[in-house]
Design an enzyme around this catalytic site. Structure first.
Site, PDB file in Angstrom:
ATOM      1  N   TYR A  31      28.959  -3.518  28.230  1.00 50.10           N
ATOM      2  CA  TYR A  31      27.547  -3.674  27.834  1.00 50.10           C
ATOM      3  C   TYR A  31      26.571  -3.643  29.011  1.00 50.10           C
ATOM      4  O   TYR A  31      25.362  -3.744  28.795  1.00 50.10           O
ATOM      5  CB  TYR A  31      27.379  -4.983  27.044  1.00 50.10           C
ATOM      6  CG  TYR A  31      28.204  -5.014  25.773  1.00 50.10           C
ATOM      7  CD1 TYR A  31      27.939  -4.120  24.752  1.00 50.10           C
ATOM      8  CD2 TYR A  31      29.256  -5.920  25.624  1.00 50.10           C
ATOM      9  CE1 TYR A  31      28.704  -4.119  23.592  1.00 50.10           C
ATOM     10  CE2 TYR A  31      30.023  -5.934  24.456  1.00 50.10           C
ATOM     11  CZ  TYR A  31      29.738  -5.034  23.453  1.00 50.10           C
ATOM     12  OH  TYR A  31      30.490  -5.029  22.300  1.00 50.10           O
ATOM     13  N   ASN A  82      19.796  -3.367  16.494  1.00 49.16           N
ATOM     14  CA  ASN A  82      21.190  -3.367  16.915  1.00 49.16           C
ATOM     15  C   ASN A  82      21.831  -4.527  16.160  1.00 49.16           C
ATOM     16  O   ASN A  82      21.656  -5.690  16.536  1.00 49.16           O
ATOM     17  CB  ASN A  82      21.328  -3.580  18.426  1.00 49.16           C
ATOM     18  CG  ASN A  82      22.788  -3.540  18.854  1.00 49.16           C
ATOM     19  OD1 ASN A  82      23.691  -3.632  18.017  1.00 49.16           O
ATOM     20  ND2 ASN A  82      23.019  -3.413  20.149  1.00 49.16           N
ATOM     21  N   HIS A 108      23.073   1.229  19.402  1.00 48.12           N
ATOM     22  CA  HIS A 108      24.224   0.507  19.951  1.00 48.12           C
ATOM     23  C   HIS A 108      24.302   0.792  21.442  1.00 48.12           C
ATOM     24  O   HIS A 108      24.190   1.966  21.865  1.00 48.12           O
ATOM     25  CB  HIS A 108      25.524   0.929  19.269  1.00 48.12           C
ATOM     26  CG  HIS A 108      25.528   0.569  17.823  1.00 48.12           C
ATOM     27  ND1 HIS A 108      25.710  -0.721  17.390  1.00 48.12           N
ATOM     28  CD2 HIS A 108      25.301   1.311  16.725  1.00 48.12           C
ATOM     29  CE1 HIS A 108      25.610  -0.756  16.084  1.00 48.12           C
ATOM     30  NE2 HIS A 108      25.362   0.469  15.638  1.00 48.12           N
ATOM     31  N   ILE A 109      24.517  -0.251  22.201  1.00 50.27           N
ATOM     32  CA  ILE A 109      24.585  -0.120  23.661  1.00 50.27           C
ATOM     33  C   ILE A 109      25.834   0.668  24.061  1.00 50.27           C
ATOM     34  O   ILE A 109      25.777   1.578  24.875  1.00 50.27           O
ATOM     35  CB  ILE A 109      24.593  -1.532  24.292  1.00 50.27           C
ATOM     36  CG1 ILE A 109      23.277  -2.244  23.977  1.00 50.27           C
ATOM     37  CG2 ILE A 109      24.833  -1.441  25.805  1.00 50.27           C
ATOM     38  CD1 ILE A 109      23.297  -3.744  24.255  1.00 50.27           C
ATOM     39  N   ARG A 119      35.109  -0.202  14.671  1.00 50.73           N
ATOM     40  CA  ARG A 119      33.699  -0.036  15.044  1.00 50.73           C
ATOM     41  C   ARG A 119      33.150   1.342  14.651  1.00 50.73           C
ATOM     42  O   ARG A 119      31.985   1.644  14.872  1.00 50.73           O
ATOM     43  CB  ARG A 119      33.515  -0.218  16.559  1.00 50.73           C
ATOM     44  CG  ARG A 119      33.845  -1.606  17.043  1.00 50.73           C
ATOM     45  CD  ARG A 119      33.509  -1.782  18.513  1.00 50.73           C
ATOM     46  NE  ARG A 119      34.267  -2.880  19.077  1.00 50.73           N
ATOM     47  CZ  ARG A 119      33.904  -4.169  19.000  1.00 50.73           C
ATOM     48  NH1 ARG A 119      32.784  -4.520  18.417  1.00 50.73           N
ATOM     49  NH2 ARG A 119      34.674  -5.108  19.527  1.00 50.73           N
TER      50      ARG A 119
HETATM   51  O1  CA2 Z   1      27.406  -1.573  21.401  1.00 50.88           O
HETATM   52  C1  CA2 Z   1      26.705  -2.325  20.739  1.00 50.88           C
HETATM   53  O2  CA2 Z   1      25.495  -2.464  20.933  1.00 50.88           O
HETATM   54  C2  CA2 Z   1      27.346  -3.200  19.634  1.00 50.88           C
HETATM   55  O3  CA2 Z   1      26.429  -3.266  18.552  1.00 50.88           O
HETATM   56  C3  CA2 Z   1      27.560  -4.568  20.248  1.00 50.88           C
HETATM   57  C4  CA2 Z   1      28.324  -5.514  19.320  1.00 50.88           C
HETATM   58  C5  CA2 Z   1      29.587  -4.871  18.790  1.00 50.88           C
HETATM   59  O4  CA2 Z   1      30.202  -5.729  17.838  1.00 50.88           O
HETATM   60  C6  CA2 Z   1      29.303  -3.532  18.138  1.00 50.88           C
HETATM   61  O5  CA2 Z   1      30.529  -2.972  17.720  1.00 50.88           O
HETATM   62  C7  CA2 Z   1      28.633  -2.601  19.131  1.00 50.88           C
HETATM   63  C8  CA2 Z   1      28.717  -6.790  20.085  1.00 50.88           C
HETATM   64  C9  CA2 Z   1      27.558  -7.558  20.617  1.00 50.88           C
HETATM   65  C10 CA2 Z   1      28.091  -8.639  21.517  1.00 50.88           C
HETATM   66  O6  CA2 Z   1      27.536  -8.447  22.791  1.00 50.88           O
HETATM   67  C11 CA2 Z   1      28.073  -9.127  23.839  1.00 50.88           C
HETATM   68  C12 CA2 Z   1      27.498  -8.863  25.044  1.00 50.88           C
HETATM   69  C13 CA2 Z   1      27.973  -9.480  26.161  1.00 50.88           C
HETATM   70  C14 CA2 Z   1      29.022 -10.379  26.077  1.00 50.88           C
HETATM   71  C15 CA2 Z   1      29.581 -10.630  24.848  1.00 50.88           C
HETATM   72  C16 CA2 Z   1      29.094 -10.016  23.720  1.00 50.88           C
END
Ligand code: CA2
Length: 157
Positions: A31, A82, A108-109, A119
């Site tokens: 991320y 998101n 999505h990031i 996913r």
């Molecule tokens: O890629 C993305 O933006 C997601 O929406 C992020 C979600 C994930 O479940 C999707 O599949 C893709 C997760 C968000 C959690 O973000 C974190 C960031 C840093 C540390 C832990 C979690």
């Protein structure tokens, strides 16, 4: 701004779903290192450059996100979202977005298409008119641009 004879507000709702408050604290290899505050600033700056304000909400509670989406009907022209993990699980969130009938950009990031199989499916995808994945936090700015293009009838090229 007037679309089809209806005056719409120059404001976007930015929605970040569960766990996105942890951005910048863990999993930088997936991320990056930007924080949620950075994401909100990047999105706001991109919107301001196109003449739109942003109201930002992040919550770990589905109902809070749904209430914010419903409220957007009153004073927003579109939604950048998101949904985090709710992307892959939430009919309720999808129904809220479909219910308010505002133009939606899904961002999505990470590149969810190349990650785990679970996913790959998004409940939100077919209620969104803009999809940006795998561009890091810069993807929020691109989502704003594409959404505003759609709102203002801007043609590509
Ligand atoms: O890629 C993305 O933006 C997601 O929406 C992020 C979600 C994930 O479940 C999707 O599949 C893709 C997760 C968000 C959690 O973000 C974190 C960031 C840093 C540390 C832990 C979690």
């Amino acid at each position: 701004m007037t679309i089809s004879g209806v005056t719409t507000p120059r404001r976007l709702l930015l929605v970040n779903g569960p766990n996105l408050n942890l951005l910048g604290t863990r999993e930088p290899e997936i991320y990056g290192t930007a924080t949620l505050q950075d994401v909100e600033r990047i999105t706001t700056d991109a919107a301001l450059a196109r003449g739109f304000e942003v109201r930002a909400v992040q919550s770990n509670h589905e109902g809070v996100l749904i209430d914010a989406i419903h409220a957007a009907r009153e004073d927003c022209a579109g939604i950048v979202i998101n949904p985090g993990g709710l992307t892959h699980t939430s009919v309720v969130l999808r129904d809220a977005l479909a219910g308010v009938a505002l133009p939606v950009a899904e961002v999505h990031i990470s590149d969810v298409r190349t990650r785990e199989q679970f996913r790959h499916f998004s409940y939100v995808a077919d209620v969104a008119i803009v999809h940006v994945v795998g561009e890091g936090v810069a993807g929020y700015a691109r989502s704003v641009d594409l959404l505003v293009d759609a709102l203002t009838g801007h043609a590509e090229g």
